[in-house]
Enzyme design. Structure first.
Site, PDB file in Angstrom:
ATOM      1  N   ASP A  35      -9.339  30.013  18.714  1.00  0.00           N
ATOM      2  CA  ASP A  35      -9.128  29.983  20.166  1.00  0.00           C
ATOM      3  C   ASP A  35     -10.376  29.479  20.888  1.00  0.00           C
ATOM      4  OD1 ASP A  35      -6.769  31.412  19.415  1.00  0.00           O
ATOM      5  OD2 ASP A  35      -7.861  33.305  19.612  1.00  0.00           O
ATOM      6  N   GLU A  92       1.924  29.998  24.572  1.00  0.00           N
ATOM      7  CA  GLU A  92       0.673  30.681  24.857  1.00  0.00           C
ATOM      8  C   GLU A  92      -0.463  29.665  24.883  1.00  0.00           C
ATOM      9  OE1 GLU A  92       0.273  33.495  21.650  1.00  0.00           O
ATOM     10  OE2 GLU A  92      -0.560  32.004  20.265  1.00  0.00           O
TER      11      GLU A  92
END
Length: 485
Positions: free
Chosen positions: A52, A228
């Site tokens: 991420d 997401e």
């Protein structure tokens, strides 16, 4: 995935018809992006076991990096004056999970932003007594250098529905600052959609959030129904929002939402979704589950850079969420003539590839189709026109050009024609696949490639094909000159 040449292209052409542009990446959104910008070279993976990833390029000359760590127990940061420098920069822990209660578990996906003279980190966290009670939180730091000073907890981002929510990102359009995030969606039963809201300050949303994307397509619902990890880049009169979908294994992929810069972003109908992923797993390059990206720019400010994570293997033992080997990677974003982005494929480990643009011609490149080297504007897919410049197979100061989408296949000549072929392991192949990289024959700032084993012959593009030929005229020199982009 590998496909026969024609079906392979049909699949990726369909996947590439959608697009990407950068607000909220640490610099002002630019005007129309030229099709070609100078080539950039990085080495992947940039940082191992950092998922991420988020990189903010600041006005102080530093790139600031943060990401999820495998233990999900803290927020780390590093900085460097170059993107590649982040690989070896010292890393500091700037915040650690709470020992009890809120923000005590699953510290996920931190992002760093500079807003109104202060630094903010957006992240998700669970509770020690309920690790899946994931909510979004904000930290603030008024120091000029966010690796020093004090990080103050601004608390939880309050949403109208108090439910599983994560992956907050912020960007501005016009005079409005927005927050986009993923949140559980009652219509899905189990899964997350993307929501968007305006903000009154860096930790508070206002009004009713709007759902702008729901996982409904087949590639968004493998393993889990997931949208997401939104990230925004604004270019060419449009706002492009990438997002990630499906389970976090090899099925994880990047999709794209697009809106006009002048549209009402809080109207769900302003956003259109790509029918296929714009970045997905690739067997040939051994990169799996690319996703949860952010954007930054190259050191010269001319190229947009995609920052994302991927694994170097497909098979995972146990829950992929706890597999530690999602590595931070970077590669150049290319912009099509119509102003939309082309992310290509997750490139192989090692040096990132270049495109070889024909000198004096717009949007024309060396490229291979059915493994014959061609030259022109008809490029079936970006990766067909990308080559890694690697140490020459013949040595002696030479280089070889390795196909980006067929690693282990090199540009070689036979009967003076140029083909992309697998290394045969012979002295003849090594010689045929090696070139001396020279200053451009038509422009010393560009490049020319002279054959190693037939001196005096250069890679030359003419008539839609490329061959190794002798050079006699000014036009020949132009045909044998290429810009690395």
């Amino acid at each position: 995935m590998q496909f026969p040449p024609i079906s392979r292209r049909r699949l990726f052409q369909a996947a590439g018809v959608a697009a990407a542009s950068t607000a909220g990446v640490g610099f002002a959104a630019g005007a129309a992006q030229a099709a070609d910008t100078p080539g950039v070279r990085y080495v992947n993976p940039l940082i191992q076991q950092r998922a991420d990833p988020h990189i903010w390029r600041h006005t102080d000359g530093y790139y600031y990096f943060t990401a999820s760590v495998p233990a999900y127990d803290r927020i780390v940061m590093r900085r460097a004056t170059t993107l590649q420098g982040l690989a070896t920069a010292s890393e500091a822990t700037i915040w650690t999970k709470h020992a009890s209660g809120e923000m005590g578990a699953h510290i996920w996906a931190p992002e760093i932003h500079h807003v109104n003279g202060k630094w903010y980190i957006y992240f998700a966290a669970g509770r020690t007594d309920d690790i899946w009670a994931i909510r979004m939180y904000v930290l603030e730091n008024a120091s000029a250098n966010p690796m020093s000073g004090t990080w103050t907890e601004k608390g939880r981002i309050v949403t109208p529905r108090d439910s599983f929510s994560l992956d907050a990102t912020t960007f501005t359009q016009g005079s409005t600052r927005y927050l986009c995030w993923a949140q559980s969606d009652p219509e899905l039963g189990s899964g997350t959609s993307l929501y968007l809201a305006a903000m009154t300050n860096p930790w508070t949303i206002t009004g009713t959030p709007v759902r702008i994307s729901k996982p409904t397509l087949a590639w968004e619902t493998i393993g889990h129904k997931v949208n997401e990890g939104p990230a925004v880049i604004s270019r060419n009169g449009r706002i492009f929002m990438t997002f990630s979908a499906s389970a976090t294994d090899a099925n994880y992929a990047v999709g794209l939402l697009t809106a006009s810069s002048g549209a009402n972003l809080l109207n769900a109908s302003s956003w259109t979704k790509s029918a296929q992923p714009v970045l997905r797993s690739n067997d040939a390059t051994s990169q799996y589950g690319p996703g949860h990206n952010s954007f930054t720019t190259s050191e010269d400010g001319q190229s947009d850079i995609l920052v994302y994570h991927a694994r170097p293997y497909k098979a995972i033992s146990g829950d992929p969420l706890y597999d530690p080997n999602r590595h931070t990677r970077i590669q150049k974003v290319y912009w099509r003539a119509d102003g939309t982005p082309d992310f290509g494929i997750p490139v192989a480990a090692g040096a990132t590839p270049y495109r070889l643009a024909l000198y004096g011609q717009a949007d024309a490149y060396l490229n291979h189709y059915d493994f014959r080297l061609r030259a022109g504007t008809s490029v079936a897919m970006l990766a067909d026109s990308q080559f890694r410049i690697v140490p020459g197979l013949a040595g002696s100061g030479t280089v070889s050009l390795e196909s980006a989408n067929y690693p282990g296949r090199y540009l070689r000549h036979k009967n003076y024609e140029l083909w992309v072929e697998a290394d045969a392991g012979t002295a003849l192949f090594r010689g045929d696949a090696s070139f001396f990289q020279r200053d451009g024959l038509a422009d010393a700032a560009a490049e020319s490639f002279e054959s190693y084993n037939v001196p005096g012959r250069y890679i030359r593009a003419v008539g839609g094909l490329a061959n190794v030929q002798t050079i006699a005229t000014a036009q020949d020199r132009t045909d044998a000159t290429f810009r690395l982009t």
